[in-house]
Scaffold this motif. Structure first.
Motif, PDB file in Angstrom:
ATOM      1  N   LEU A  28      31.057  41.488  28.796  1.00 63.58           N
ATOM      2  CA  LEU A  28      32.424  41.215  29.236  1.00 63.58           C
ATOM      3  C   LEU A  28      32.942  42.289  30.188  1.00 63.58           C
ATOM      4  N   ARG A  29      32.606  43.538  29.894  1.00 61.90           N
ATOM      5  CA  ARG A  29      33.009  44.622  30.797  1.00 61.90           C
ATOM      6  C   ARG A  29      32.475  44.369  32.206  1.00 61.90           C
ATOM      7  N   ALA A  30      31.218  44.015  32.301  1.00 60.39           N
ATOM      8  CA  ALA A  30      30.597  43.757  33.607  1.00 60.39           C
ATOM      9  C   ALA A  30      31.234  42.552  34.295  1.00 60.39           C
ATOM     10  N   ALA A  31      31.580  41.527  33.521  1.00 63.00           N
ATOM     11  CA  ALA A  31      32.192  40.330  34.091  1.00 63.00           C
ATOM     12  C   ALA A  31      33.545  40.645  34.726  1.00 63.00           C
ATOM     13  N   VAL A  32      34.346  41.469  34.059  1.00 60.38           N
ATOM     14  CA  VAL A  32      35.663  41.810  34.598  1.00 60.38           C
ATOM     15  C   VAL A  32      35.522  42.624  35.878  1.00 60.38           C
ATOM     16  N   VAL A  33      34.640  43.595  35.875  1.00 60.52           N
ATOM     17  CA  VAL A  33      34.433  44.399  37.081  1.00 60.52           C
ATOM     18  C   VAL A  33      33.965  43.510  38.236  1.00 60.52           C
ATOM     19  N   ALA A  34      33.070  42.584  37.961  1.00 64.44           N
ATOM     20  CA  ALA A  34      32.550  41.696  39.005  1.00 64.44           C
ATOM     21  C   ALA A  34      33.651  40.842  39.627  1.00 64.44           C
ATOM     22  N   LYS A  35      34.659  40.492  38.855  1.00 61.87           N
ATOM     23  CA  LYS A  35      35.767  39.689  39.377  1.00 61.87           C
ATOM     24  C   LYS A  35      36.681  40.487  40.301  1.00 61.87           C
ATOM     25  N   VAL A  36      36.674  41.814  40.152  1.00 58.91           N
ATOM     26  CA  VAL A  36      37.598  42.667  40.888  1.00 58.91           C
ATOM     27  C   VAL A  36      36.940  43.348  42.085  1.00 58.91           C
ATOM     28  N   GLU A  37      35.704  43.796  41.928  1.00 55.58           N
ATOM     29  CA  GLU A  37      35.039  44.696  42.883  1.00 55.58           C
ATOM     30  C   GLU A  37      35.098  44.299  44.348  1.00 55.58           C
ATOM     31  N   ASP A  38      34.873  43.068  44.654  1.00 51.60           N
ATOM     32  CA  ASP A  38      34.741  42.699  46.068  1.00 51.60           C
ATOM     33  C   ASP A  38      35.949  41.948  46.623  1.00 51.60           C
ATOM     34  N   VAL A  39      37.086  42.057  45.948  1.00 50.20           N
ATOM     35  CA  VAL A  39      38.298  41.393  46.433  1.00 50.20           C
ATOM     36  C   VAL A  39      39.066  42.376  47.316  1.00 50.20           C
ATOM     37  N   PRO A  40      39.385  41.973  48.547  1.00 48.31           N
ATOM     38  CA  PRO A  40      40.082  42.888  49.458  1.00 48.31           C
ATOM     39  C   PRO A  40      41.572  43.018  49.134  1.00 48.31           C
ATOM     40  N   GLU A  41      42.153  44.099  49.655  1.00 49.54           N
ATOM     41  CA  GLU A  41      43.612  44.245  49.636  1.00 49.54           C
ATOM     42  C   GLU A  41      44.183  43.208  50.598  1.00 49.54           C
ATOM     43  N   PRO A  42      45.315  42.679  50.412  1.00 50.66           N
ATOM     44  CA  PRO A  42      46.213  42.843  49.287  1.00 50.66           C
ATOM     45  C   PRO A  42      45.967  41.840  48.165  1.00 50.66           C
ATOM     46  N   GLN A  43      44.969  40.954  48.343  1.00 50.08           N
ATOM     47  CA  GLN A  43      44.737  39.904  47.354  1.00 50.08           C
ATOM     48  C   GLN A  43      44.431  40.460  45.957  1.00 50.08           C
ATOM     49  N   GLU A 126      39.979  41.715  23.450  1.00 48.77           N
ATOM     50  CA  GLU A 126      40.876  42.113  24.544  1.00 48.77           C
ATOM     51  C   GLU A 126      40.201  41.930  25.902  1.00 48.77           C
ATOM     52  N   THR A 127      38.970  42.358  26.016  1.00 48.78           N
ATOM     53  CA  THR A 127      38.255  42.235  27.295  1.00 48.78           C
ATOM     54  C   THR A 127      37.970  40.771  27.601  1.00 48.78           C
ATOM     55  N   GLY A 128      37.590  40.002  26.590  1.00 50.67           N
ATOM     56  CA  GLY A 128      37.339  38.577  26.795  1.00 50.67           C
ATOM     57  C   GLY A 128      38.583  37.829  27.247  1.00 50.67           C
ATOM     58  N   ARG A 129      39.698  38.154  26.622  1.00 51.47           N
ATOM     59  CA  ARG A 129      40.968  37.515  26.991  1.00 51.47           C
ATOM     60  C   ARG A 129      41.288  37.787  28.459  1.00 51.47           C
ATOM     61  N   HIS A 130      41.177  39.041  28.853  1.00 50.24           N
ATOM     62  CA  HIS A 130      41.508  39.381  30.236  1.00 50.24           C
ATOM     63  C   HIS A 130      40.423  38.959  31.220  1.00 50.24           C
ATOM     64  N   HIS A 133      41.548  35.609  32.144  1.00 50.34           N
ATOM     65  CA  HIS A 133      42.625  35.697  33.135  1.00 50.34           C
ATOM     66  C   HIS A 133      42.042  35.991  34.516  1.00 50.34           C
ATOM     67  N   ALA A 134      41.117  36.932  34.571  1.00 46.64           N
ATOM     68  CA  ALA A 134      40.508  37.313  35.850  1.00 46.64           C
ATOM     69  C   ALA A 134      39.760  36.138  36.475  1.00 46.64           C
ATOM     70  N   ASP A 135      39.093  35.325  35.659  1.00 50.10           N
ATOM     71  CA  ASP A 135      38.405  34.140  36.176  1.00 50.10           C
ATOM     72  C   ASP A 135      39.378  33.225  36.918  1.00 50.10           C
ATOM     73  N   VAL A 136      40.516  32.951  36.283  1.00 47.70           N
ATOM     74  CA  VAL A 136      41.500  32.040  36.872  1.00 47.70           C
ATOM     75  C   VAL A 136      42.119  32.653  38.126  1.00 47.70           C
ATOM     76  N   ILE A 137      42.500  33.925  38.045  1.00 45.82           N
ATOM     77  CA  ILE A 137      43.121  34.577  39.205  1.00 45.82           C
ATOM     78  C   ILE A 137      42.161  34.618  40.376  1.00 45.82           C
ATOM     79  N   ARG A 138      40.909  34.953  40.114  1.00 47.17           N
ATOM     80  CA  ARG A 138      39.918  35.014  41.200  1.00 47.17           C
ATOM     81  C   ARG A 138      39.732  33.641  41.838  1.00 47.17           C
ATOM     82  N   GLU A 139      39.706  32.600  41.031  1.00 44.21           N
ATOM     83  CA  GLU A 139      39.569  31.261  41.592  1.00 44.21           C
ATOM     84  C   GLU A 139      40.783  30.907  42.455  1.00 44.21           C
ATOM     85  N   LEU A 140      41.975  31.319  42.035  1.00 43.98           N
ATOM     86  CA  LEU A 140      43.170  31.077  42.832  1.00 43.98           C
ATOM     87  C   LEU A 140      43.140  31.838  44.153  1.00 43.98           C
ATOM     88  N   ILE A 141      42.543  33.022  44.154  1.00 43.00           N
ATOM     89  CA  ILE A 141      42.488  33.842  45.372  1.00 43.00           C
ATOM     90  C   ILE A 141      41.541  33.253  46.408  1.00 43.00           C
TER      91      ILE A 141
END
Length: 147
Positions: A28-43, A126-130, A133-141
């Protein structure tokens, strides 16, 4: 739309309780980082829902949860942990999260599962829950799905 190949969860058989719990937490830790790492500012810090939740804030919050759960470092305001300072970029927040995880793993390495079972399960929840959230937000971005 980008679709990443889903990574299966760690195997559930053959490992000790500690190995299974830590395997899921690391997954789960790796999954959350993967959702964030390559997203540019300001998204990466753009609010995707009315509550203001954003990818960078989720990862920053999880950094504080790791520190509180395993290191006893409680923040003054949990609400504030969801907001990354403007001068922290993606690499800063990812590095801070990885450092918190490393320090948490040091605690886990020196503990028995009986000593940390509740903390491990809480951190998985906690990590799974977020991560969800990160899955949905990333798909919206950018339409990206998968792990």
């Amino acid at each position: 739309m980008s679709r990443k190949r889903d990574q299966p969860p760690p195997p559930g058989k053959g490992g000790s309780e500690a190995e299974v719990l830590r395997g899921f937490l690391d997954y789960l830790r790796a999954a959350v980082v993967a959702k964030v790492e390559d997203v540019p500012e300001p998204q990466v810090r753009a609010a995707a829902v009315p509550s203001g939740t954003n990818l960078l804030g989720l990862l920053r919050h999880l950094t504080f949860v790791e520190r509180a759960t395993f290191l006893g470092e409680k923040p003054r305001s949990w609400k504030a942990t969801f907001h990354a300072p403007a001068d922290d970029d993606v690499s800063d927040v990812v590095a801070s999260y990885r450092e918190a995880v490393r320090r948490a793993d040091d605690v886990l390495d020196g503990s028995t599962v009986e000593d940390v079972r509740w903390r491990l399960v809480h951190m998985i929840e906690e990590t799974g829950r977020h991560a969800g959230h990160a899955d949905v937000i990333r798909e919206l971005i950018d339409g990206s799905t998968g792990r």
